[in-house]
Design a protein around this motif. Structure first.
Motif, PDB file in Angstrom:
ATOM      1  N   LEU A 129      15.595  -5.673   7.135  1.00 10.92           N
ATOM      2  CA  LEU A 129      15.101  -5.028   6.047  1.00 10.92           C
ATOM      3  C   LEU A 129      13.357  -4.296   6.400  1.00 10.92           C
ATOM      4  CD1 LEU A 129      14.966  -6.505   3.028  1.00 10.92           C
ATOM      5  CD2 LEU A 129      14.013  -8.181   3.863  1.00 10.92           C
ATOM      6  N   PHE A 130      13.439  -3.844   5.333  1.00 17.25           N
ATOM      7  CA  PHE A 130      11.811  -3.296   5.623  1.00 17.25           C
ATOM      8  C   PHE A 130      11.188  -3.830   3.708  1.00 17.25           C
ATOM      9  CE2 PHE A 130       8.980   1.012   4.164  1.00 17.25           C
ATOM     10  CZ  PHE A 130       8.046   0.311   4.953  1.00 17.25           C
ATOM     11  N   LEU A 131      10.140  -4.895   4.163  1.00 18.69           N
ATOM     12  CA  LEU A 131       9.214  -5.296   3.076  1.00 18.69           C
ATOM     13  C   LEU A 131       8.410  -3.873   2.521  1.00 18.69           C
ATOM     14  CD1 LEU A 131       9.550  -8.857   4.503  1.00 18.69           C
ATOM     15  CD2 LEU A 131       9.964  -8.219   1.794  1.00 18.69           C
ATOM     16  N   ALA A 132       8.509  -3.559   1.767  1.00 20.01           N
ATOM     17  CA  ALA A 132       7.840  -2.107   1.416  1.00 20.01           C
ATOM     18  C   ALA A 132       6.963  -2.664   0.841  1.00 20.01           C
ATOM     19  CB  ALA A 132       8.505  -1.283   1.571  1.00 20.01           C
ATOM     20  N   HIS A 133       5.011  -1.681   0.553  1.00 14.22           N
ATOM     21  CA  HIS A 133       3.881  -1.729  -0.492  1.00 14.22           C
ATOM     22  C   HIS A 133       4.422  -0.129  -1.543  1.00 14.22           C
ATOM     23  CE1 HIS A 133       2.729   1.288   1.732  1.00 14.22           C
ATOM     24  NE2 HIS A 133       2.331   1.481   1.323  1.00 14.22           N
ATOM     25  N   GLY A 134       5.214   0.560  -1.452  1.00 17.20           N
ATOM     26  CA  GLY A 134       5.654   1.430  -2.029  1.00 17.20           C
ATOM     27  C   GLY A 134       5.208   3.021  -1.908  1.00 17.20           C
ATOM     28  N   GLY A 135       4.542   2.764  -0.822  1.00 13.96           N
ATOM     29  CA  GLY A 135       4.219   4.407  -0.295  1.00 13.96           C
ATOM     30  C   GLY A 135       5.119   5.507   0.073  1.00 13.96           C
ATOM     31  N   THR A 136       4.544   6.276  -0.420  1.00  9.90           N
ATOM     32  CA  THR A 136       5.565   7.821   0.551  1.00  9.90           C
ATOM     33  C   THR A 136       5.496   7.617   1.279  1.00  9.90           C
ATOM     34  OG1 THR A 136       4.081   8.684  -1.616  1.00  9.90           O
ATOM     35  CG2 THR A 136       5.707  10.328  -0.741  1.00  9.90           C
ATOM     36  N   ASN A 137       4.601   7.348   2.199  1.00  7.51           N
ATOM     37  CA  ASN A 137       5.422   7.702   3.342  1.00  7.51           C
ATOM     38  C   ASN A 137       5.960   6.606   4.205  1.00  7.51           C
ATOM     39  OD1 ASN A 137       3.607   9.737   3.910  1.00  7.51           O
ATOM     40  ND2 ASN A 137       1.736   8.607   4.680  1.00  7.51           N
ATOM     41  N   GLY A 138       6.445   5.723   4.024  1.00  7.78           N
ATOM     42  CA  GLY A 138       7.350   4.239   3.986  1.00  7.78           C
ATOM     43  C   GLY A 138       8.439   4.559   3.402  1.00  7.78           C
ATOM     44  N   PRO A 145      17.376  -1.083   4.345  1.00 14.44           N
ATOM     45  CA  PRO A 145      17.351  -1.216   2.711  1.00 14.44           C
ATOM     46  C   PRO A 145      15.944  -1.627   2.549  1.00 14.44           C
ATOM     47  CG  PRO A 145      18.481  -2.710   3.495  1.00 14.44           C
ATOM     48  CD  PRO A 145      18.466  -1.720   4.416  1.00 14.44           C
ATOM     49  N   VAL A 146      15.120  -1.910   1.339  1.00 10.44           N
ATOM     50  CA  VAL A 146      13.994  -2.200   1.022  1.00 10.44           C
ATOM     51  C   VAL A 146      14.086  -3.757   0.027  1.00 10.44           C
ATOM     52  CG1 VAL A 146      11.548  -1.222  -0.001  1.00 10.44           C
ATOM     53  CG2 VAL A 146      13.234   0.253   1.015  1.00 10.44           C
ATOM     54  N   VAL A 147      12.700  -4.399   0.365  1.00 10.67           N
ATOM     55  CA  VAL A 147      12.059  -5.410  -0.919  1.00 10.67           C
ATOM     56  C   VAL A 147      10.918  -4.866  -0.978  1.00 10.67           C
ATOM     57  CG1 VAL A 147      11.045  -7.860  -1.123  1.00 10.67           C
ATOM     58  CG2 VAL A 147      13.428  -7.465  -1.190  1.00 10.67           C
ATOM     59  N   GLY A 148      10.597  -4.707  -1.835  1.00 11.09           N
ATOM     60  CA  GLY A 148       9.452  -3.607  -2.570  1.00 11.09           C
ATOM     61  C   GLY A 148       7.924  -4.389  -3.384  1.00 11.09           C
ATOM     62  N   LEU A 149       6.562  -4.584  -2.464  1.00  6.33           N
ATOM     63  CA  LEU A 149       6.177  -5.197  -3.387  1.00  6.33           C
ATOM     64  C   LEU A 149       4.996  -4.597  -3.404  1.00  6.33           C
ATOM     65  CD1 LEU A 149       5.400  -8.184  -0.453  1.00  6.33           C
ATOM     66  CD2 LEU A 149       5.643  -8.670  -3.561  1.00  6.33           C
ATOM     67  N   PRO A 150       5.209  -3.845  -4.557  1.00  7.93           N
ATOM     68  CA  PRO A 150       4.298  -2.875  -5.339  1.00  7.93           C
ATOM     69  C   PRO A 150       2.375  -2.924  -5.719  1.00  7.93           C
ATOM     70  CG  PRO A 150       5.462  -2.818  -7.015  1.00  7.93           C
ATOM     71  CD  PRO A 150       5.499  -3.921  -5.462  1.00  7.93           C
ATOM     72  N   LEU A 151       1.353  -2.608  -5.400  1.00  5.73           N
ATOM     73  CA  LEU A 151       0.687  -3.185  -5.834  1.00  5.73           C
ATOM     74  C   LEU A 151      -0.288  -2.213  -6.378  1.00  5.73           C
ATOM     75  CD1 LEU A 151      -0.879  -4.135  -2.275  1.00  5.73           C
ATOM     76  CD2 LEU A 151      -0.081  -5.543  -4.054  1.00  5.73           C
ATOM     77  N   TYR A 152      -0.640  -0.542  -6.049  1.00  3.10           N
ATOM     78  CA  TYR A 152      -1.062   0.125  -6.846  1.00  3.10           C
ATOM     79  C   TYR A 152      -0.471   1.521  -6.955  1.00  3.10           C
ATOM     80  CZ  TYR A 152      -2.986   0.617  -1.988  1.00  3.10           C
ATOM     81  OH  TYR A 152      -2.375   0.572  -0.844  1.00  3.10           O
ATOM     82  N   PHE A 153      -1.503   2.172  -7.472  1.00  3.71           N
ATOM     83  CA  PHE A 153      -1.311   3.592  -7.908  1.00  3.71           C
ATOM     84  C   PHE A 153       0.190   3.848  -7.979  1.00  3.71           C
ATOM     85  CE2 PHE A 153      -4.555   4.126  -4.059  1.00  3.71           C
ATOM     86  CZ  PHE A 153      -5.659   4.341  -5.623  1.00  3.71           C
ATOM     87  N   ASP A 154       1.086   4.668  -7.602  1.00  6.33           N
ATOM     88  CA  ASP A 154       2.598   5.306  -7.209  1.00  6.33           C
ATOM     89  C   ASP A 154       3.053   4.709  -6.442  1.00  6.33           C
ATOM     90  OD1 ASP A 154       1.766   6.234  -4.608  1.00  6.33           O
ATOM     91  OD2 ASP A 154       2.718   7.603  -4.766  1.00  6.33           O
ATOM     92  N   GLN A 155       2.649   3.242  -6.518  1.00  6.01           N
ATOM     93  CA  GLN A 155       3.970   2.291  -5.030  1.00  6.01           C
ATOM     94  C   GLN A 155       5.325   2.142  -6.023  1.00  6.01           C
ATOM     95  OE1 GLN A 155       1.581  -0.630  -4.091  1.00  6.01           O
ATOM     96  NE2 GLN A 155       0.014   1.312  -1.912  1.00  6.01           N
ATOM     97  N   TYR A 156       5.125   1.598  -7.778  1.00  6.84           N
ATOM     98  CA  TYR A 156       5.693   0.733  -8.284  1.00  6.84           C
ATOM     99  C   TYR A 156       7.335   2.187  -8.531  1.00  6.84           C
ATOM    100  CZ  TYR A 156       8.589  -1.737 -12.024  1.00  6.84           C
ATOM    101  OH  TYR A 156      10.110  -1.425 -12.902  1.00  6.84           O
ATOM    102  N   ASP A 157       6.304   3.017  -9.061  1.00  6.36           N
ATOM    103  CA  ASP A 157       7.040   4.017  -9.447  1.00  6.36           C
ATOM    104  C   ASP A 157       8.499   5.096  -8.167  1.00  6.36           C
ATOM    105  OD1 ASP A 157       6.333   5.070 -12.160  1.00  6.36           O
ATOM    106  OD2 ASP A 157       4.815   4.090 -11.175  1.00  6.36           O
ATOM    107  N   ASN A 158       7.346   4.504  -7.405  1.00  2.00           N
ATOM    108  CA  ASN A 158       8.406   4.697  -5.717  1.00  2.00           C
ATOM    109  C   ASN A 158       9.513   4.226  -5.227  1.00  2.00           C
ATOM    110  OD1 ASN A 158       6.479   6.968  -5.351  1.00  2.00           O
ATOM    111  ND2 ASN A 158       5.269   6.412  -4.399  1.00  2.00           N
TER     112      ASN A 158
END
Length: 527
Positions: free
Chosen positions: A369-378, A388-401
């Protein structure tokens, strides 16, 4: 055995690279994760014999002055976008997302961010002015005879320097100032193309489309204000007076777009856009010995990783403790990149590190499992390796990614405001770990991403060298880049046709009216 002369000649031709002599490239990068991407591309260009000169601030955060594969042109400046400034902004962003800011800070965060954004660009403009006001730097730039400028479009310095030196421009990036690049260069119907920040998919309800177009207009106005107040004075001072920054910022010969349609939603595009999503991804290399030992110790349960991204090195203490406590309840081992205060609830199964080889870990068979903030690179590396990913978006485009992954069944998103409530964090991790559909969907995306006739990095290198071979790619640039919005949307034509129709209707009405009056007068006379 000697080869015949004709065979030897053919072999030489086949082994000779398409761009036989090294080019001379001026690089205008951005800091942070943007530089990490650019740096990978520079290493590949260097391996093909190109000479690279990177323009950097003497106070640069990420870009090192000494390198084995590029030269540097260090500019002395008083201000710079440094780690401390970014860290403070990110702390406020996390507090805002959690709803823990007082009212005055809330107003500052929601309204003042526009001012902060303008300040960031003002710092870069000072950087460009310092360059172009320095005779020694100007002499170096002219004597170097660069073949092209390679720039990140999220800052406005690249197109200004390309115009000043009169050389072709190639962009490596996905953002132009404050908007996703497609909105600046390609037809972008907001009826099904979500603006970054809305958190919508390409299937929007009526009210979502209303919000989407409102945010599009706000972003457009914001970009226009920044362009005219910050960058246009630089153009007026150093370029010809007729150079409009809003036009030159989109006048790149090639756009190397760090996305693809396995990750992004289908949409209209342009001939000079080259999709290189995941170009930085590559097969995993062996892990450092201490990490390999820790990963192997996980047994059949495997490992969860949480890198946190470039800009976020620490979290509020209470949140960090909740996350550490959730990790402690997992049968999996956890590798967590974290530089904040060591959480008191940290379990024996969790290894806290200052840095981790993210791509190499994602490619390891033990990673579950990858706990990701949602940056494009990751996000793209997760797709490449099928994790597979569990996402913790913080800012900018992270939620949309992350939303794009969630829509495709490969991720689950958590709100930062609820991550430490009702065991939401632990439940999300357990759901993605135990439900095989998440991994199956990510592996399907991985197969789609890898099934390409040309590797993304090879496409990027080809088109950079293409621009140098042909001194640009003007034949691929649409005339729309040189049009005002008034002309582009044919507002003048619509007004003209409307006026013409009104004139015909008015003339017809007047003619019928005159004819009617004439008939009436004749009838009266006869009577």
């Amino acid at each position: 055995m000697k080869l015949p002369l004709c065979c030897s000649a053919l072999l030489v031709l086949l082994l000779t690279p398409s761009f036989s002599h090294g080019g001379n490239i001026l690089v205008i990068p951005a800091e942070g994760s943007h530089w990490i991407n650019m740096d990978i591309l520079l290493q590949a260009l260097h391996s093909r014999g190109h000479t690279l000169t990177v323009v950097r601030s003497i106070k640069s955060w990420y870009i090192k002055e000494n390198s084995s594969y590029y030269n540097t042109l260090s500019i002395p400046v008083e201000k710079n976008i440094d780690e401390e400034l970014i860290t403070n902004v990110m702390k406020e962003t996390v507090q805002f997302a959690r709803g823990t800011l007082p009212l005055t800070s809330f107003v500052h965060m929601t309204i003042g961010m526009v001012g902060i954004f303008k300040d960031f660009h003002a710092v870069l403009c000072e950087f460009v002015s310092t360059m172009l006001d320095d005779p020694a730097v100007i002499k170096t730039l002219h004597e170097s005879r660069f073949d092209m400028v390679l720039a990140d479009p999220c800052w406005g310095g690249g197109p200004i320097l390309a115009k000043y030196l009169n050389v072709p421009l190639v962009y490596n990036g996905r953002w132009v100032i404050a908007e996703e690049a497609h909105f600046s260069i390609a037809p972008s119907p907001v009826s099904y193309i979500p603006v970054t920040g809305t958190g919508f998919t390409d299937r929007m309800t009526f009210l979502q489309r209303v919000k989407n177009i409102l945010l599009y207009l706000i972003t457009y106005i914001q970009n226009d204000v920044i362009a005219r107040q910050i960058y246009q004075p630089i153009c007026d001072k150093y370029l010809d007076p007729d150079h409009d920054f809003n036009q030159i910022k989109t006048d790149a010969d090639i756009w190397l777009m760090k996305t693809d349609f396995v990750f992004d939603y289908p949409r209209p595009t342009m001939p000079n856009v080259v999709y290189i999503g995941g170009f930085q991804c590559k097969p995993a290399k062996p892990l450092p010995e201490h990490l390999e030992e820790f990963v192997q110790s996980s047994g059949e349960h495997g490992v969860v990783i949480m890198p946190m991204g470039t800009f976020v090195s620490e979290l509020p203490d209470d949140m960090a403790n909740e996350i550490a406590a959730a990790f402690a309840k997992l049968p999996q081992k956890v590798i967590w990149r974290y530089k904040g205060k060591r959480p008191s609830t940290l379990g024996n199964n969790t290894l806290v590190v200052d840095w981790m080889p993210q791509n190499d870990l994602l490619g390891h068979p033990k990673i579950k499992l990858f706990l990701a903030h949602g940056g494009t690179n990751g996000v793209q590396e997760a797709i490449y390796h099928g994790v597979p990913v569990v996402g913790l978006p913080l800012y900018f485009d992270q939620y949309d990614n992350l939303l794009r992954l969630q829509e495709r069944g490969g991720a689950k998103i958590l709100s930062i405001a609820t991550v430490d409530k009702d065991d939401n964090f632990l439940k999300a991790i357990q759901e993605v770990l135990t439900d095989p559909s998440y991994r199956e969907n990510m592996q399907r995306l991985s197969r789609l991403h890898r099934d390409q006739p040309v590797k993304p990095m090879d496409k990027a290198l080809f088109w950079i060298e293409f621009v140098m071979r042909h001194k640009g790619a003007a034949h691929l640039k649409a005339q729309s880049y040189n049009m005002s919005w008034f002309t582009y949307h044919s507002v003048d034509v619509v007004l003209f046709l409307t006026a013409a129709v009104l004139l015909v209707l008015l003339t017809s009405f007047m003619f019928i009216r005159c004819l009617f009056r004439a008939l009436c007068k004749r009838k009266v006379k006869r009577e």
